[in-house]
Design a protein around this motif. Structure first.
Motif, PDB file in Angstrom:
ATOM      1  N   THR A   3       1.570   7.895   7.900  1.00  0.00           N
ATOM      2  CA  THR A   3       2.367   6.972   8.953  1.00  0.00           C
ATOM      3  C   THR A   3       1.830   5.302   8.537  1.00  0.00           C
ATOM      4  OG1 THR A   3       0.780   7.057  10.758  1.00  0.00           O
ATOM      5  CG2 THR A   3       3.075   8.491  10.344  1.00  0.00           C
ATOM      6  N   ARG A   4       0.677   5.210   7.824  1.00  0.00           N
ATOM      7  CA  ARG A   4       0.182   3.607   7.940  1.00  0.00           C
ATOM      8  C   ARG A   4       1.251   2.887   7.195  1.00  0.00           C
ATOM      9  NH1 ARG A   4      -4.238   5.738   3.815  1.00  0.00           N
ATOM     10  NH2 ARG A   4      -2.924   5.797   1.706  1.00  0.00           N
ATOM     11  N   ASP A   5       1.006   1.468   7.368  1.00  0.00           N
ATOM     12  CA  ASP A   5       1.994   0.577   6.892  1.00  0.00           C
ATOM     13  C   ASP A   5       1.723   0.605   5.348  1.00  0.00           C
ATOM     14  OD1 ASP A   5       3.179   0.001   9.198  1.00  0.00           O
ATOM     15  OD2 ASP A   5       1.836  -1.578   9.731  1.00  0.00           O
ATOM     16  N   ILE A   6       0.714   0.318   4.976  1.00  0.00           N
ATOM     17  CA  ILE A   6       0.295   0.069   3.455  1.00  0.00           C
ATOM     18  C   ILE A   6       0.002   1.285   2.787  1.00  0.00           C
ATOM     19  CG2 ILE A   6      -2.200  -0.678   4.391  1.00  0.00           C
ATOM     20  CD1 ILE A   6      -1.999  -2.443   1.806  1.00  0.00           C
ATOM     21  N   ILE A  30      -6.641  -0.039   6.239  1.00  0.00           N
ATOM     22  CA  ILE A  30      -6.985  -1.528   6.461  1.00  0.00           C
ATOM     23  C   ILE A  30      -6.508  -2.142   5.009  1.00  0.00           C
ATOM     24  CG2 ILE A  30      -8.762  -3.091   6.833  1.00  0.00           C
ATOM     25  CD1 ILE A  30     -10.121  -1.081   8.591  1.00  0.00           C
ATOM     26  N   PRO A  31      -5.758  -3.162   4.993  1.00  0.00           N
ATOM     27  CA  PRO A  31      -5.026  -3.594   3.694  1.00  0.00           C
ATOM     28  C   PRO A  31      -6.076  -4.206   2.857  1.00  0.00           C
ATOM     29  CG  PRO A  31      -3.639  -4.220   5.519  1.00  0.00           C
ATOM     30  CD  PRO A  31      -4.646  -3.667   6.177  1.00  0.00           C
ATOM     31  N   GLN A  32      -7.176  -4.838   3.308  1.00  0.00           N
ATOM     32  CA  GLN A  32      -8.242  -5.697   2.653  1.00  0.00           C
ATOM     33  C   GLN A  32      -9.035  -4.412   2.279  1.00  0.00           C
ATOM     34  OE1 GLN A  32      -7.210  -6.429   5.559  1.00  0.00           O
ATOM     35  NE2 GLN A  32      -6.812  -8.395   5.684  1.00  0.00           N
ATOM     36  N   VAL A  33      -9.019  -3.322   2.763  1.00  0.00           N
ATOM     37  CA  VAL A  33     -10.026  -2.362   2.141  1.00  0.00           C
ATOM     38  C   VAL A  33      -9.161  -1.659   0.731  1.00  0.00           C
ATOM     39  CG1 VAL A  33     -10.878   0.245   2.227  1.00  0.00           C
ATOM     40  CG2 VAL A  33     -11.124  -1.573   4.107  1.00  0.00           C
ATOM     41  N   ARG A  34      -8.155  -1.515   0.869  1.00  0.00           N
ATOM     42  CA  ARG A  34      -7.299  -1.074  -0.363  1.00  0.00           C
ATOM     43  C   ARG A  34      -7.259  -2.030  -1.368  1.00  0.00           C
ATOM     44  NH1 ARG A  34      -5.179   3.542   1.338  1.00  0.00           N
ATOM     45  NH2 ARG A  34      -4.592   3.969  -0.670  1.00  0.00           N
ATOM     46  N   ALA A  35      -7.066  -3.234  -1.114  1.00  0.00           N
ATOM     47  CA  ALA A  35      -7.254  -4.633  -1.904  1.00  0.00           C
ATOM     48  C   ALA A  35      -8.562  -4.437  -2.830  1.00  0.00           C
ATOM     49  CB  ALA A  35      -6.956  -5.693  -1.532  1.00  0.00           C
TER      50      ALA A  35
END
Ligand code: DC
Length: 230
Positions: free
Chosen positions: A186-189, A105-110
């Motif tokens: 395989t995740r997008d981010i 989840i992009p927000q988690v990474r950010a």
């Protein structure tokens, strides 16, 4: 002189944490285990009944989470989640899958990015993860990508869990490793992949000692280069 960063990326069970810990101790650097940060987010969601694949729900809970890295007197990293030491709880197999799910989840990474970069700004670090050389510390002076066959990695992880007294089967451990490999690469981010300027070490072929020596030589070359340019 700016701090030295060693990025150690690769799939789970490739020997990253063992080698990162050994290298950090050898050079007197701080070992940063970034997977533990994702595990804290996964654990929080499990405890609060939030589906780890439900991105909007996970995202809405991030404001309730405070994660801190702390180090005990032996330099061992402890994870503090909202004031509670969860260093043991985050090692349960169910938390591994939860961490892998929330890490897509992009927000988690950010949310976790600055905590990681801040460590590298303050200390010489050996940082292990999946995207350290590609995203978190693209300027890291040394980048290593550690890998090994899935069966070999499952064998190591299984032994580790059994040694900790956990009730697991080898088959389930292998399935878990394969599922996480798929999720993580395989995740997008920030998918798991070697940085272009990384050195790839396959620890199925090279044992721990050889890999350790290789990492030490790479770091020493860098440190010597820094001294020469001073
Ligand atoms: O290294 P670990 O097994 O403790 O990591 C748990 C999960 O966290 C892993 O499946 C992928 C994710 N992770 C990540 O996406 N990026 C990182 N830098 C570290 C871990």
């Amino acid at each position: 002189m700016s701090h030295v960063s060693v990025a150690l990326d690769g799939p789970s069970g490739a020997g990253k944490s063992t080698l990162a810990r050994m290298a950090a101790k050898h050079f007197g650097f701080v070992y940063v285990d970034t997977g533990a940060l994702y595990r804290c987010i996964g654990l929080f969601m499990l405890r609060n009944g939030v589906g780890t694949e439900d991105a909007p729900a996970v995202e809405s809970k991030l404001k309730d989470i405070h994660v801190e890295l702390s180090y005990d007197s032996d330099g061992v990293q402890r994870m503090i989640l909202n004031g509670e030491d969860v260093s043991e709880a985050i090692r349960e197999p169910r938390v591994s899958m939860a961490a892998s799910a929330v890490s897509a989840i992009p927000q988690v990474r950010a949310f976790l990015l600055e905590t990681q970069r801040d460590m590298a700004r303050r200390y010489d670090v050996v940082m292990d993860g999946r995207d350290i050389g590609t995203v978190v510390l693209p300027e890291a002076q040394v980048k290593i990508f550690l890998t090994a066959s899935a069966t070999e990695r499952a064998r190591r992880r299984y032994r580790e869990l059994v040694d900790k007294g956990m009730d697991v089967s080898f088959e389930a451990t292998l399935r878990d490793i394969e599922a996480r490999d798929k999720n993580d690469s395989t995740r997008d981010i920030a998918p798991l992949r070697p940085a272009e300027d990384s050195v790839v070490i396959d620890t199925t072929e090279y044992g721990l000692e050889d890999s350790f020596e290789f990492i030490c030589k790479a770091v020493e070359r860098k440190l010597q280069g820094n001294r020469d340019s001073e």
